[in-house]
Design a protein around this motif. Structure first.
Motif, PDB file in Angstrom:
ATOM      1  N   THR A 775       0.853  -1.194   0.000  1.00  0.00           N
ATOM      2  CA  THR A 775       0.000   0.000   0.000  1.00  0.00           C
ATOM      3  C   THR A 775       0.886   1.240   0.000  1.00  0.00           C
ATOM      4  O   THR A 775       1.859   1.317   0.766  1.00  0.00           O
ATOM      5  CB  THR A 775      -0.919   0.010   1.240  1.00  0.00           C
ATOM      6  OG1 THR A 775      -1.725  -1.170   1.248  1.00  0.00           O
ATOM      7  CG2 THR A 775      -1.829   1.246   1.224  1.00  0.00           C
ATOM      8  N   SER A 777       0.782   5.815  -0.903  1.00  0.00           N
ATOM      9  CA  SER A 777       0.007   7.009  -1.229  1.00  0.00           C
ATOM     10  C   SER A 777       0.310   7.394  -2.670  1.00  0.00           C
ATOM     11  O   SER A 777       1.374   7.081  -3.201  1.00  0.00           O
ATOM     12  CB  SER A 777       0.378   8.153  -0.284  1.00  0.00           C
ATOM     13  OG  SER A 777       0.107   7.799   1.057  1.00  0.00           O
ATOM     14  N   ALA A 778      -0.644   8.047  -3.289  1.00  0.00           N
ATOM     15  CA  ALA A 778      -0.454   8.490  -4.672  1.00  0.00           C
ATOM     16  C   ALA A 778       0.822   9.312  -4.776  1.00  0.00           C
ATOM     17  O   ALA A 778       1.064  10.222  -3.975  1.00  0.00           O
ATOM     18  CB  ALA A 778      -1.660   9.304  -5.140  1.00  0.00           C
ATOM     19  N   GLN A 780       3.790   8.276  -4.155  1.00  0.00           N
ATOM     20  CA  GLN A 780       4.847   7.780  -3.274  1.00  0.00           C
ATOM     21  C   GLN A 780       5.771   6.849  -4.047  1.00  0.00           C
ATOM     22  O   GLN A 780       5.349   6.144  -4.949  1.00  0.00           O
ATOM     23  CB  GLN A 780       4.226   7.052  -2.090  1.00  0.00           C
ATOM     24  CG  GLN A 780       5.252   6.521  -1.077  1.00  0.00           C
ATOM     25  CD  GLN A 780       4.577   5.789   0.066  1.00  0.00           C
ATOM     26  OE1 GLN A 780       3.384   5.957   0.306  1.00  0.00           O
ATOM     27  NE2 GLN A 780       5.352   4.977   0.766  1.00  0.00           N
ATOM     28  N   ILE A 824       2.888   6.387  -9.709  1.00  0.00           N
ATOM     29  CA  ILE A 824       1.620   5.690  -9.475  1.00  0.00           C
ATOM     30  C   ILE A 824       0.714   6.634  -8.705  1.00  0.00           C
ATOM     31  O   ILE A 824       0.891   6.849  -7.494  1.00  0.00           O
ATOM     32  CB  ILE A 824       1.866   4.372  -8.707  1.00  0.00           C
ATOM     33  CG1 ILE A 824       2.826   3.473  -9.498  1.00  0.00           C
ATOM     34  CG2 ILE A 824       0.556   3.638  -8.445  1.00  0.00           C
ATOM     35  CD1 ILE A 824       3.196   2.200  -8.777  1.00  0.00           C
ATOM     36  N   ASN A 825      -0.260   7.233  -9.405  1.00  0.00           N
ATOM     37  CA  ASN A 825      -1.078   8.322  -8.830  1.00  0.00           C
ATOM     38  C   ASN A 825      -2.564   8.009  -8.810  1.00  0.00           C
ATOM     39  O   ASN A 825      -3.359   8.814  -8.325  1.00  0.00           O
ATOM     40  CB  ASN A 825      -0.850   9.598  -9.629  1.00  0.00           C
ATOM     41  CG  ASN A 825       0.599  10.059  -9.574  1.00  0.00           C
ATOM     42  OD1 ASN A 825       1.141  10.239  -8.485  1.00  0.00           O
ATOM     43  ND2 ASN A 825       1.229  10.218 -10.746  1.00  0.00           N
ATOM     44  N   THR A 827      -5.662   6.463  -7.380  1.00  0.00           N
ATOM     45  CA  THR A 827      -6.056   5.881  -6.100  1.00  0.00           C
ATOM     46  C   THR A 827      -6.965   4.682  -6.319  1.00  0.00           C
ATOM     47  O   THR A 827      -7.601   4.533  -7.358  1.00  0.00           O
ATOM     48  CB  THR A 827      -6.761   6.921  -5.233  1.00  0.00           C
ATOM     49  OG1 THR A 827      -7.908   7.422  -5.929  1.00  0.00           O
ATOM     50  CG2 THR A 827      -5.844   8.085  -4.899  1.00  0.00           C
ATOM     51  N   ASP A 830      -4.914  -0.714  -7.833  1.00  0.00           N
ATOM     52  CA  ASP A 830      -4.274  -0.712  -9.153  1.00  0.00           C
ATOM     53  C   ASP A 830      -3.667  -2.085  -9.439  1.00  0.00           C
ATOM     54  O   ASP A 830      -3.268  -2.800  -8.525  1.00  0.00           O
ATOM     55  CB  ASP A 830      -3.169   0.351  -9.209  1.00  0.00           C
ATOM     56  CG  ASP A 830      -3.749   1.758  -9.194  1.00  0.00           C
ATOM     57  OD1 ASP A 830      -4.985   1.876  -9.197  1.00  0.00           O
ATOM     58  OD2 ASP A 830      -2.957   2.706  -9.165  1.00  0.00           O
ATOM     59  N   GLU A 852      -1.975  -3.418  -6.180  1.00  0.00           N
ATOM     60  CA  GLU A 852      -1.311  -2.416  -5.347  1.00  0.00           C
ATOM     61  C   GLU A 852      -2.364  -1.411  -4.903  1.00  0.00           C
ATOM     62  O   GLU A 852      -3.068  -0.814  -5.743  1.00  0.00           O
ATOM     63  CB  GLU A 852      -0.197  -1.719  -6.118  1.00  0.00           C
ATOM     64  CG  GLU A 852       0.536  -0.649  -5.332  1.00  0.00           C
ATOM     65  CD  GLU A 852       1.432  -1.235  -4.253  1.00  0.00           C
ATOM     66  OE1 GLU A 852       1.766  -0.523  -3.285  1.00  0.00           O
ATOM     67  OE2 GLU A 852       1.805  -2.437  -4.380  1.00  0.00           O
ATOM     68  N   VAL A 854      -3.548   2.113  -3.584  1.00  0.00           N
ATOM     69  CA  VAL A 854      -3.024   3.485  -3.614  1.00  0.00           C
ATOM     70  C   VAL A 854      -4.028   4.391  -2.923  1.00  0.00           C
ATOM     71  O   VAL A 854      -5.212   4.456  -3.309  1.00  0.00           O
ATOM     72  CB  VAL A 854      -2.780   3.946  -5.062  1.00  0.00           C
ATOM     73  CG1 VAL A 854      -2.223   5.372  -5.077  1.00  0.00           C
ATOM     74  CG2 VAL A 854      -1.831   2.982  -5.770  1.00  0.00           C
TER      75      VAL A 854
END
Length: 889
Positions: A775, A777-778, A780, A824-825, A827, A830, A852, A854
């Motif tokens: 996991t 954050s967008a 990250q 990877i943005n 949310t 994904d 994944e 997000v």
């Protein structure tokens, strides 16, 4: 007979002569003799780190008897399994070179003809690289095993360990089983090994305690014309007839001098051909009493002039006296030495069989180790083995183990002879059974093309009493046989299955030298190759201790015929001045010469069959070869003195015979075969269509395709001169050499491809991916790692996010590619995946998707003032305050 029929008959005879002519030359034509085997050497193949979680299954290592056994649960975890054998395999190119080399060793005129290797030379050229062996040993010791042996030849590693260690290292449990009233232990499933080792390790021998069996009848037969009660030995597998006395005209026994009179050995003895300087190894798994053998030799003088006791070689400790094997080994030792009385006979014996040492140690089959020790230490010129196992029950690992071992023996010049069995065509049934129930079967220890399989004949005296003297002489050497006695197929079945073992292999393809009148065009290895007397009513004399007294007894079976034939071969080695190696090409070559008017090397079997109750077998019809007795028995004097006829004939006799036949009647008689494939390269396991085109006289019949010398699937039927086979059996990555053999028909000769077709097989790699965090954050940063299995994969990996390319491709290094990205943005959940581009040795591949998670990015806080900015502001503020006071009223 009409003119047309006459012409057909002439053509048939002519083509038969041409068939012999061409096939007697086929080995010389097709042999690919290396200029020097110095260029052949093992390469390091274990280049990847060993991952115990990435495993492959080794098939052919679970005993088929377990399918009909009662599983009684796991053994004690501390049970020690001794003498497990890890079977190693050469590379495909090494195996091709070895096949060519051993063929050239038996090709008269070849530079490598009878050029024998030492075990060290064999290992240096055709074994596994020393670094790879070290890697495997380290793996074994890391799991607690003790590596007990590394023998010359670099094809095996012998090791021992507990059931718990087997489970940990090979992911299979050792269980207790009840099979047909017998208690056994065995691996409950096929073993697994790390994928990193799979290019070298092919299987494991002795994971169970099922034993190869003595190949002699296992109950006491009746004695024709005699009401005597046979003595009973403590050996439950012994076959006895009667004490030493004058039997009836229909029941006799054989002394060594009888055997010599029947099979024409005496002229050789007269010329001092007696085995001097030659070594025979008899394989066993028990101790024997040398006093029994001393008594046998003392009584039978001549051919013995002095006592010449065998040398006992305990290959892996003292096996003790094993009642179920002691009579077999005594028989083998007495009769191998009886025919070659001045030969050195070595008894190579190893422990094996039931649980020992307080039921916490189990030995594997002692025969497997005795055979391994004998070959890898190059102990003998001739090996005699009177044990066997049903080919179907052995599994591919055991069959390959013995084939590899016998091929190494052949490369070293050692001749291996193995008994065909005593259950007739029902080789998977015990000879003591009253009815066969397991179908057709043969002895898998003798089905290898690199061993000579010995069947059994039966003397057909009929009412003719001239073959034996009316009374046994009162003094030695007790010779009662007057000369050769006509023979039929040995078959004394009825209440038991006693008959000569023989039939078709279900595993090995037909070797190109197995050609003679009567040999089936079946595309598979046929056994036996030769036979000697094995019947019980004219059985072999032995001396053995019964209840503390050395007693004369009598026994039959192919386990008696085999050591006797090994003795004949020892005489051949002495007469011809050196080792003979795999004698099968010579035997069949001599048979071809005999069929065309040369010497009578063999006594072809004219009648009889090896059918037994419950199983129809094979019949002798007077041809040179049949599937019950092979080429028949031998005239030892002619065979040995004319051993080199096949190599020296240069086909002059055949050419002379053919030159007298009108060429207009012979054409066309030869064939040519060419092959093609539907694709020059494929991925491992991909379907491929192979096509053979055969030219000739409207050829019919079938074609056998082979990959790297091993038969592919089934034979393909010709139609209009074309045969096709669609197969998915090509799974070995790299260049595979495809050949084909046309089996011939009534109007066309067999033929083989002159050169192999190269089919390149790409490995079918698999891809697994992993992430540094499940996991993020967008935006990250995240590291995605792809691991690719295959044939040393190179190239690149393209990572994908929800099906769209993610950043640029990443190059593989050691089969691994890693991408670190903050792109990877999106949310939510994904999907990450990877696609491998492939390379020259590996096909492309895609991974499964990996989820994944997000989450939304956190708000960005206002940036804090730096310390120096705070200082500047403070100074400005102070300056403003000063200015304010200065200008205040």
């Amino acid at each position: 007979m009409s003119l047309i029929d006459h012409k057909r008959a002439v053509i048939s005879i002519s083509k038969g002569l041409l068939l012999v002519f061409m096939l007697s030359s086929i080995t010389e034509v097709s042999a690919r003799v290396p200029d020097s085997i110095k260029s052949v050497a093992p390469k390091i193949r274990l280049t990847h780190a060993i991952d115990d979680q990435d495993r492959v299954t080794l098939h052919g290592n679970r005993h088929p008897a377990l399918n009909t056994s009662i599983d009684q649960g796991p053994v004690n975890a501390e049970l020690v399994l001794q003498n497990m054998i890890l079977v190693l395999q050469p590379s495909a190119s090494q195996q091709a070179e070895l096949d060519a080399f051993t063929q050239a060793q038996q090709t008269p005129g070849s530079p490598e003809y009878h050029h024998w290797l030492t075990p060290e030379e064999f290992g240096n050229h055709f074994g596994v690289a020393a670094q790879d062996i070290t890697t495997i040993k380290n793996y074994l010791t890391s799991h607690g095993f003790s590596v007990t042996d590394q023998l010359s030849g670099a094809h095996t590693i012998v090791f021992s360990g507990t059931a718990a260690q087997v489970k940990q290292a090979f992911h299979t449990e050792i269980h207790n089983y009840l099979w047909q009233g017998e208690n056994h232990i065995a691996n409950s499933s096929e073993p697994q090994i790390p994928a990193a080792l799979s290019s070298v390790v092919s299987g494991i021998v002795n994971l169970h305690d099922f034993q190869s069996k003595s190949r002699k009848p296992s109950t006491t037969p009746s004695t024709p014309g005699s009401s005597l009660t046979p003595n009973i030995l403590p050996d439950a597998n012994t076959d006895l007839i009667a004490p030493y006395l004058n039997l009836t005209s229909t029941s006799h026994y054989l002394t060594p001098s009888d055997f010599a009179a029947i099979y024409d050995i005496n002229p050789l003895y007269a010329a001092n051909i007696n085995g001097s300087g030659v070594t025979i190894a008899v394989l066993g798994k028990t101790d024997v009493l040398l006093g029994d053998i001393s008594k046998f030799q003392t009584v039978n003088q001549p051919p013995f002039t002095t006592v010449n006791l065998p040398i006992v070689v305990q290959a892996n400790g003292d096996p003790g006296y094993v009642s179920s094997d002691q009579t077999e080994s005594t028989l083998d030792l007495e009769w191998a030495g009886a025919i070659a009385p001045q030969a050195t006979v070595k008894f190579v014996t190893s422990p094996g069989g039931p649980l020992t040492v307080n039921h916490f140690t189990v030995q594997g089959d002692g025969i497997t180790y005795s055979a391994l020790y004998t070959v890898t230490n190059n102990l003998a010129d001739v090996i005699s083995l009177s044990y066997g196992a049903c080919e179907q029950s052995m599994g591919s690992t055991y069959l390959n183990y013995y084939n590899n071992l016998w091929q190494q023996a052949a490369a070293q010049g050692t001749t291996v002879v193995v008994s065909s069995g005593d259950s007739g065509a029902a080789g998977c049934d015990a000879s003591s059974n009253s009815t066969a129930s397991n179908g057709l079967g043969i002895n898998g220890l003798c089905s290898s093309p690199y061993s000579t399989c010995v069947g059994g004949t039966e003397f057909n005296e009929g009412s003719n009493t001239s073959y034996w003297l009316s009374n046994n002489p009162a003094q030695t050497p007790y010779t009662t046989a007057t000369g050769y006695i006509p023979e039929v197929v040995w078959n004394e079945s009825g209440t038991v299955l006693y008959a000569s073992g023989g039939g078709k292999s279900q595993f090995w393809s037909k070797p190109n030298w197995q050609v003679a009148g009567g040999v089936p065009a079946d595309g598979v290895r046929d056994v036996p190759d030769v036979s000697m007397t094995a019947a019980l009513h004219d059985s072999y004399q032995i001396w053995i201790t019964v209840n503390g007294v050395v007693t004369q007894q009598f026994i039959g079976g192919t386990s008696a015929a085999t050591p006797a034939f090994a003795g004949i071969l020892a005489l051949a080695v002495q007469y011809n001045g050196g080792r003979l190696g795999n004698i099968n090409p010579t035997l069949y070559g001599l048979s071809q010469l005999q069929s065309n008017g040369s010497y009578g090397y063999f006594h072809p079997t004219l009648s009889g069959n090896n059918s037994v109750p419950g199983q129809i077998g094979y019949t002798a019809t007077g041809t040179a070869y049949n599937l019950a007795t092979g080429l028949g028995s031998v005239d030892a004097n002619i065979l040995i003195r004319h051993w080199r006829d096949y190599g020296n004939a240069n086909n002059k006799t055949l050419r002379a015979a053919i030159s007298n036949i009108s060429s207009s009647l012979l054409n066309p008689s030869n064939t040519n075969i060419s092959i093609s494939s539907s694709a020059a390269s494929i991925t491992a396991g991909q379907a491929l269509t192979l096509t053979a085109n055969v030219s000739g006289d409207v050829p019919s019949g079938s074609v056998q395709f082979l990959a790297n010398g091993v038969a592919l699937d089934h034979t393909a039927t010709l139609s209009g001169g074309v045969a096709s086979l669609t197969t998915a059996a090509l799974t070995s990555s790299g260049t595979n050499l495809i050949t084909a053999h046309y089996l011939g028909d009534n109007n066309n000769l067999p033929s083989s491809t002159v050169s192999a077709l190269s089919e390149f097989v790409l490995a079918a790699p698999s891809i697994s991916i992993a992430v540094s965090a499940p996991t993020i954050s967008a935006g990250q940063s995240l590291t995605i790692t792809a691991t690719v299995s295959g044939a040393s994969p190179s190239g690149s990996i393209q990572f994908y996010l929800n099906g769209a390319a993610l950043d640029s491709p990443v190059s593989l290094v050691g089969g691994v590619a890693a991408l670190t990205t903050n792109h990877i943005n999106i949310t939510g959940n994904d999907t990450l995946s990877a696609v491998y581009s492939g390379d020259a040795n590996n096909a492309g591949a895609s991974s499964a998707g990996l989820t994944e998670t997000v989450t939304a990015a956190l708000p960005t806080p206002a940036p804090l003032l730096s310390a120096w900015m705070e200082l500047v502001l403070a100074l400005l503020l102070a300056a403003m305050l000063v200015r304010h006071r200065k200008f205040s009223p």
